[in-house]
Design a protein around this motif. Structure first.
Motif, PDB file in Angstrom:
ATOM      1  N   GLU A  36       0.834  -1.204   0.000  1.00 49.10           N
ATOM      2  CA  GLU A  36       0.000   0.000   0.000  1.00 49.10           C
ATOM      3  C   GLU A  36       0.870   1.256   0.000  1.00 49.10           C
ATOM      4  O   GLU A  36       0.548   2.262  -0.658  1.00 49.10           O
ATOM      5  N   ILE A  74       2.104   1.975  -3.460  1.00 47.86           N
ATOM      6  CA  ILE A  74       1.065   2.634  -4.258  1.00 47.86           C
ATOM      7  C   ILE A  74       0.993   4.118  -3.925  1.00 47.86           C
ATOM      8  O   ILE A  74       0.963   4.990  -4.809  1.00 47.86           O
ATOM      9  N   ASP A  75       0.985   4.450  -2.615  1.00 45.88           N
ATOM     10  CA  ASP A  75       0.928   5.855  -2.207  1.00 45.88           C
ATOM     11  C   ASP A  75       2.167   6.624  -2.650  1.00 45.88           C
ATOM     12  O   ASP A  75       2.090   7.813  -3.005  1.00 45.88           O
ATOM     13  N   THR A  80       3.883   6.137  -5.355  1.00 44.93           N
ATOM     14  CA  THR A  80       3.708   6.461  -6.777  1.00 44.93           C
ATOM     15  C   THR A  80       2.742   7.630  -6.952  1.00 44.93           C
ATOM     16  O   THR A  80       2.954   8.522  -7.792  1.00 44.93           O
ATOM     17  N   ARG A  81       1.691   7.650  -6.156  1.00 47.31           N
ATOM     18  CA  ARG A  81       0.720   8.743  -6.243  1.00 47.31           C
ATOM     19  C   ARG A  81       1.352  10.071  -5.828  1.00 47.31           C
ATOM     20  O   ARG A  81       1.115  11.122  -6.439  1.00 47.31           O
ATOM     21  N   ILE A 119       4.524  -2.840  -9.238  1.00 46.37           N
ATOM     22  CA  ILE A 119       3.099  -2.922  -8.926  1.00 46.37           C
ATOM     23  C   ILE A 119       2.875  -3.925  -7.806  1.00 46.37           C
ATOM     24  O   ILE A 119       3.653  -4.854  -7.620  1.00 46.37           O
ATOM     25  N   THR A 124      -4.212  -4.016  -9.791  1.00 48.41           N
ATOM     26  CA  THR A 124      -3.360  -3.178  -8.954  1.00 48.41           C
ATOM     27  C   THR A 124      -3.935  -1.768  -8.955  1.00 48.41           C
ATOM     28  O   THR A 124      -4.787  -1.425  -9.784  1.00 48.41           O
ATOM     29  N   ILE A 125      -3.466  -0.955  -8.020  1.00 51.83           N
ATOM     30  CA  ILE A 125      -3.899   0.441  -7.933  1.00 51.83           C
ATOM     31  C   ILE A 125      -2.750   1.312  -8.423  1.00 51.83           C
ATOM     32  O   ILE A 125      -1.625   1.226  -7.912  1.00 51.83           O
ATOM     33  N   LEU A 126      -3.019   2.136  -9.406  1.00 52.42           N
ATOM     34  CA  LEU A 126      -2.011   3.010  -9.984  1.00 52.42           C
ATOM     35  C   LEU A 126      -1.807   4.249  -9.127  1.00 52.42           C
ATOM     36  O   LEU A 126      -2.574   4.518  -8.195  1.00 52.42           O
ATOM     37  N   GLY A 127      -0.760   4.995  -9.462  1.00 52.46           N
ATOM     38  CA  GLY A 127      -0.488   6.222  -8.728  1.00 52.46           C
ATOM     39  C   GLY A 127      -1.622   7.221  -8.815  1.00 52.46           C
ATOM     40  O   GLY A 127      -1.809   8.042  -7.916  1.00 52.46           O
TER      41      GLY A 127
END
Length: 568
Positions: free
Chosen positions: A189, A192-193, A195-196, A520, A539-542
């Protein structure tokens, strides 16, 4: 009366370690012969296990270890020599102890009938006097006073002194795997954060320019990325186990198999300290067992045949593991007869897998790939051990399911090498982002063979299906637009192509745009959505959006059913 239920888990952990240790020592005793230190190590292990089993109330385990301890005591005192029947009997006793271990783990009770084994052990012990004992060297056991050892009956395992001369103090602790999985999920997690945040800071710079606050955000983002990277690496390493834990299963298996086949085989284990994610260690066990058994059964020749071929009567089987980049490479090499390409061609024709004219056109390397076809075998007769080729399609499928690859090399008369390449972990992987009709899909980089750009006119049709030819290889072309019912892009001169594959299978994916790659975190789709053809997870992208991860095996299967409804 002392309640020992709290010691049960500790006892089971120790039991597993001691049984493995005893097996290793008996194998060493058989290979190197009796020495004072070797027999003493075995005696201590049996004595310790006898004491802890009695303390925990597992009397059948105690009785078996007591009888084995007595045989070892006779060896220590010079009353008996180490013979093949003794080694075989100790292995039989060890197998019974493993059966009792399974019962204790499953039901906390010993239900097996051990009386036949006890009778066999006692009878063998009484026959010691009839053996012709080989004189021991001067430093051998003299049969003096019995050494008093800790771990006697009635003492719980937690209070015993596992011996500094045989095992150093452990610098590790045992952690429930669920806790490690939870930590890995949290680290994912954070990835992911991270990348965001990187995307947000880029947007800030584009809108606000080079502002002091923007620069400070950049510094904080860079530092956070560094910390998250180290945290991710640390959690991944915490999930790693040395492959030695898997290796420990093989020496006894190879020893028993070689003996049953009348062969002499030396097993060499290399790279025991190579670490691999625990999930992969569990998954790779069965394929390795199959490859090793095949090597002994149909790779390595019987002693007489090896002697006639100018080889040593003892065959050599080498299992090695090593890190290469972000992968682990496991090799299984034997110095046996090798694989005959002509025999492979003939077997393929006789089984109806290929017409004769096609089989003749196969190169030796292409013929070698036939062993991975379902139901293929060159074994002249059926045995209890799978022939080289039987089940090899399952071996490849299991390895590819782990995002791995397997290839084979062979020299007739000299031996065969199987090489397996696996990722270090399956939890966080590098993926290639591609755009298909405005939606982002991710292809695991471990399955990407090549990325290229072609002219649309290079796409030809073979039996009505679109294909391209790259370096003399004809590869089918698949538009995922059709499978997911998205509109195809307008006709254009050049098309981005991603060639994916496992083994000799290749498929060219036509995509709208290549968007680079990034790490990812794989998320399961869950039971609510279920299995979707061609999709392995998400998966969750940025940006916060969800992107689907392509299942390479599923896409390859889809290629055989893909229909093109319009021309390029």
């Amino acid at each position: 009366m002392t309640d020992l239920s709290g010691y049960r888990e500790l006892y089971l952990e120790e039991l597993d370690e001691q049984l493995q240790y005893i097996e290793e020592e008996v194998l060493r005793l058989e290979h190197e012969g009796a020495t004072d230190t070797a027999v003493d190590r075995l005696f201590r292990a049996a004595h310790t296990l006898k004491g802890s089993s009695a303390a925990m109330g597992y009397h059948k385990m105690k009785e078996v270890t007591h009888q084995i301890e007595h045989l070892l005591h006779q060896v220590r005192n010079g009353e008996r020599m180490v013979t093949k029947p003794l080694i075989n009997l100790m292995f039989t006793g060890l197998d019974v102890m493993k059966g009792l271990q399974e019962e204790i783990v499953r039901t906390d009770a010993e239900t097996s009938d051990i009386s036949p084994l006890l009778q066999q052990l006692q009878q063998f012990s009484m026959n010691a006097a009839s053996e012709s004992v080989i004189p021991e060297p001067p430093n051998a056991f003299s049969g003096g006073a019995k050494e008093e050892l800790p771990g006697d009956v009635g003492q719980p395992p937690a209070q015993r002194a596992v011996y500094p001369e045989t095992k150093s103090k452990s610098q590790t602790i045992r952690v429930n795997i669920d806790r490690l999985d939870h930590l890995m999920n949290l680290a994912g997690e954070l990835v992911i954060d991270q990348t965001r945040i990187q995307q947000v800071r880029t947007l800030f710079r584009q809108r606000l320019g080079s502002d002091d606050l923007v620069e400070e955000l950049f510094q904080l983002s860079d530092h956070l990325s560094l910390l998250i990277g180290e945290l991710q690496d640390g959690v991944m390493k915490a999930r790693m186990l040395p492959i030695e834990q898997l290796y420990n299963r093989f020496p006894r298996m190879i020893r028993d198999l070689a003996e049953s086949l009348g062969k002499q085989v030396d097993l060499i284990l290399q790279g025991k300290d190579t670490e691999l994610d625990r999930t992969l260690i569990e998954e790779i066990g069965d394929p390795l067992i199959h490859l090793l058994r095949n090597a002994v059964d149909h790779g390595i020749e019987v002693p007489e045949q090896r002697r006639l071929s100018g080889k040593s009567e003892r065959g050599t089987l080498t299992l090695s593991a090593a890190h290469q980049d972000n992968h682990v490479v496991i090799s299984i090499r034997d110095d046996g007869a090798g694989i005959d390409a002509d025999k492979l061609r003939g077997s393929a024709v006789s089984k109806g897998l290929l017409p004769q004219h096609e089989a003749r056109r196969l190169s030796d390397d292409e013929a070698l790939q036939l062993i991975f076809k379902p139901g293929f075998s060159t074994a002249s007769q059926v045995s209890d051990v799978s022939g080289r080729g039987v089940g090899m399609d399952i071996v490849r499928n299991n390895i590819e399911r782990m995002s791995g690859m397997i290839d084979v090399e062979t020299v007739k008369g000299q031996g065969t090498l199987f090489r397996i390449r696996l990722p270090l972990t399956l939890a966080i992987v590098t993926g290639l982002l591609v755009n298909i009709s405005g939606r982002i899909f991710i292809i695991p980089m471990s399955s990407v063979a090549e990325i290229t750009r072609i002219e649309a006119k290079e796409i030809k049709r073979l039996r009505g299906e679109p294909v391209i030819k790259i370096r003399h290889q004809v590869i089918p072309v698949v538009w995922l637009h059709d499978h997911f019912q998205y509109p195809r892009p307008p006709a254009r001169r050049y098309l981005p192509i991603v060639i994916i594959g496992r083994g000799e299978k290749r498929v060219a994916l036509a995509v709208d745009e290549l968007m680079g790659n990034q790490e990812i975190v794989i998320k399961n789709l869950g039971s609510f959505i279920g299995k979707i053809g061609g999709i392995s997870g998400a998966t969750i992208l940025g940006s916060g959006n969800v992107a689907l991860i392509l299942d390479v095996d599923g896409v390859i299967k889809l290629s055989s059913n893909a229909q093109t409804n319009s021309s390029i």
